[in-house]
Design a protein around this motif. Structure first.
Motif, PDB file in Angstrom:
ATOM      1  N   ILE A   1       0.739  -1.641   0.508  1.00 58.30           N
ATOM      2  CA  ILE A   1      -0.560   0.075  -0.216  1.00 58.30           C
ATOM      3  C   ILE A   1       0.570   0.787   0.391  1.00 58.30           C
ATOM      4  N   ALA A   2       1.609   1.011   0.732  1.00 52.93           N
ATOM      5  CA  ALA A   2       2.405   2.059   1.115  1.00 52.93           C
ATOM      6  C   ALA A   2       3.624   2.913  -0.050  1.00 52.93           C
ATOM      7  N   ASN A   3       3.611   1.695  -0.933  1.00 50.49           N
ATOM      8  CA  ASN A   3       4.807   1.909  -2.127  1.00 50.49           C
ATOM      9  C   ASN A   3       3.831   2.302  -3.703  1.00 50.49           C
ATOM     10  N   LEU A   4       2.920   2.136  -3.725  1.00 48.03           N
ATOM     11  CA  LEU A   4       1.575   2.646  -4.107  1.00 48.03           C
ATOM     12  C   LEU A   4       1.429   3.594  -4.239  1.00 48.03           C
ATOM     13  N   LEU A   5       1.200   4.072  -2.856  1.00 45.83           N
ATOM     14  CA  LEU A   5       0.798   5.792  -2.748  1.00 45.83           C
ATOM     15  C   LEU A   5       1.419   6.889  -2.632  1.00 45.83           C
ATOM     16  N   GLU A   6       2.639   6.130  -2.670  1.00 50.15           N
ATOM     17  CA  GLU A   6       3.807   6.483  -3.164  1.00 50.15           C
ATOM     18  C   GLU A   6       4.273   7.015  -4.380  1.00 50.15           C
ATOM     19  N   ASN A   7       4.505   5.501  -4.874  1.00 47.99           N
ATOM     20  CA  ASN A   7       4.692   5.851  -6.543  1.00 47.99           C
ATOM     21  C   ASN A   7       3.431   5.763  -7.508  1.00 47.99           C
ATOM     22  N   LYS A   8       2.760   5.582  -7.359  1.00 49.59           N
ATOM     23  CA  LYS A   8       1.506   5.872  -8.314  1.00 49.59           C
ATOM     24  C   LYS A   8       0.765   6.954  -8.132  1.00 49.59           C
ATOM     25  N   TYR A   9       0.304   7.457  -6.587  1.00 48.92           N
ATOM     26  CA  TYR A   9      -0.323   8.495  -6.090  1.00 48.92           C
ATOM     27  C   TYR A   9       0.300   9.684  -5.667  1.00 48.92           C
ATOM     28  N   ILE A  10       1.607   9.203  -5.518  1.00 50.16           N
ATOM     29  CA  ILE A  10       2.746  10.215  -4.967  1.00 50.16           C
ATOM     30  C   ILE A  10       2.274  11.110  -3.662  1.00 50.16           C
ATOM     31  N   LYS A  11       2.256  10.376  -2.528  1.00 44.44           N
ATOM     32  CA  LYS A  11       1.876  10.621  -1.796  1.00 44.44           C
ATOM     33  C   LYS A  11       2.391  10.958  -0.513  1.00 44.44           C
ATOM     34  N   LYS A  12       3.019  11.383   0.487  1.00 46.25           N
ATOM     35  CA  LYS A  12       4.495  11.230   1.161  1.00 46.25           C
ATOM     36  C   LYS A  12       3.758  10.219   1.897  1.00 46.25           C
ATOM     37  N   VAL A  13       4.319   9.580   2.479  1.00 48.98           N
ATOM     38  CA  VAL A  13       4.599   7.966   3.115  1.00 48.98           C
ATOM     39  C   VAL A  13       5.464   8.025   4.290  1.00 48.98           C
ATOM     40  N   GLU A  14       4.519   7.300   5.458  1.00 52.41           N
ATOM     41  CA  GLU A  14       5.564   6.656   6.398  1.00 52.41           C
ATOM     42  C   GLU A  14       5.354   5.980   6.967  1.00 52.41           C
TER      43      GLU A  14
END
Length: 385
Positions: free
Chosen positions: A368-381
């Motif tokens: 989920i974190a990888n998709l949010l960061e790379n596909k949806y360009i979010k900041k994730v921790e």
């Protein structure tokens, strides 16, 4: 400032591939963002390959060099010319910026971007560089600083040339028509997200086009400089039981939207903070367990089943309004997302009666974190506890 980024596209009528390509990358350590929108010559598979190649190479060149001008000039001087149409195989708009608002933009062949502040279009100064290999090929270079609330909008010529040759818009909607569409929407909703705005623009272009049959690939990308919308997702009990109260309070006092995924986690928070859990018995969640309610928490869902389905939705982009869909909506409406993941072993995950495709929580969260960061360009921790 957070840079809210989104791109929405429509294929040319009766084509099965996009002739435009958008790529964007956020660098968490430096706050840097690099984005490229490329328009391949023609339409269909060939245009898709040309645009994808141009955008991907350009992002890598900009990433490797400190000077966006040199990277773009290399691409401009290298792109071949179609022997039939005598024009470049692709055009591009490239952006390199940081969270302080320092922006560098280079355009070659694409429509001029929009820079909007307080719903007014600003006109930044620029320099022109002519290709040493192709005298009719020119690059426009901009260097300026954005402020909180500013928007940058890129588009392919499928937008500005929409309805070209029609009785009402013989020259297409042009830049002025695009400005009017954007300003009308921002007047109605000044804080609209980049995703909603780009979807709206593309839809309006489609409606303006005769018979709603797009004659070219249509792409719109938006960059919105705003205060970040923060969210936290708590899933799984902490490894050390003695830390339950600490993490329950840290979660509940988080300054932003809050969600829980997992019945054990929900019970932990309710127990430690003396709160009540109420189940939703009225909403049909399909094959997923129903959501619950805890006062002060925005969303409470079941754990691994919902998370696994949420990962599928993020990957496919096809979302339905079940509990996983509600979790996706929660995540995508946020900019900076903290994932607080307990690593205490849950024996239920190893029940042989459960579907074999269920991944353990840690791997699902990483996906989920990888998709949010790379596909949806979010900041994730991610914080494992």
């Amino acid at each position: 400032m957070f840079i809210d980024i989104s791109c929405n596209q429509k294929k040319k009528y009766n084509q099965n591939a996009y002739g435009d390509y958008f790529i964007s990358k956020r660098y968490k350590e430096t706050g840097r963002v690099i984005s490229v929108l490329s328009d391949g010559l023609g339409s269909g598979i060939k245009a898709n390959i040309l645009a994808c190649m141009t955008a991907t190479m350009l992002l890598k060149f900009i990433e490797a060099q400190s000077d966006i001008k040199s990277a773009c000039e290399t691409i401009m001087n290298s792109l071949p010319v179609c022997q039939v149409r005598k024009i470049s195989y692709s055009t591009f708009s490239a952006l390199d910026c940081n969270e302080e608002g320092h922006i560098k933009i280079v355009e070659e062949g694409n429509p001029e971007f929009l820079w909007i502040r307080n719903n007014e279009v600003l006109e930044p100064a620029y320099k022109i560089i002519t290709s040493k290999n192709f005298p009719d090929r020119h690059m426009h270079i901009y260097n300026f600083k954005a402020e909180l609330g500013d928007r940058i909008i890129f588009c392919s010529d499928g937008v500005t040339q929409a309805a070209l040759g029609s009785k009402e818009l013989r020259d297409g909607i042009c830049r002025e028509g695009l400005i009017k569409i954007v300003q009308n929407k921002l007047k109605e909703n000044p804080y609209i997200s980049s995703d909603e705005l780009t979807k709206y623009i593309v839809k309006q272009v489609e409606l303006i086009t005769p018979e709603h049959k797009l004659k070219d690939d249509t792409s719109v990308a938006c960059f919105y400089f705003r205060e970040p919308r923060k969210a936290i997702l708590f899933t799984g009990p902490p490894f050390d039981n003695e830390q339950d109260n600490f993490y329950a309070n840290a979660f509940y006092n988080f300054d932003g939207k809050k969600a829980i995924a997992g019945g054990t986690t929900a019970n932990l928070v309710a127990r430690e903070l003396n709160l009540e859990i109420e189940s939703d018995r009225n909403i049909n969640q399909g094959k997923l367990p129903a959501i619950s309610y805890i006062k002060g928490i925005d969303l409470v869902t079941e754990g691994i089943l919902t998370l696994t389905k949420a990962a599928e939705y993020l990957e496919s982009g096809e979302i339905i309004n079940d509990s996983a869909g509600k979790l996706i909506k929660f995540l995508l409406e946020s900019d900076e997302i903290k994932l607080m993941v307990g690593v205490k072993l849950n024996q239920a995950h190893y029940n042989p009666d459960l579907p074999v495709e269920i991944e353990i929580r840690r791997n699902v969260i990483k996906k989920i974190a990888n998709l949010l960061e790379n596909k949806y360009i979010k900041k994730v921790e991610i914080k494992f506890i």
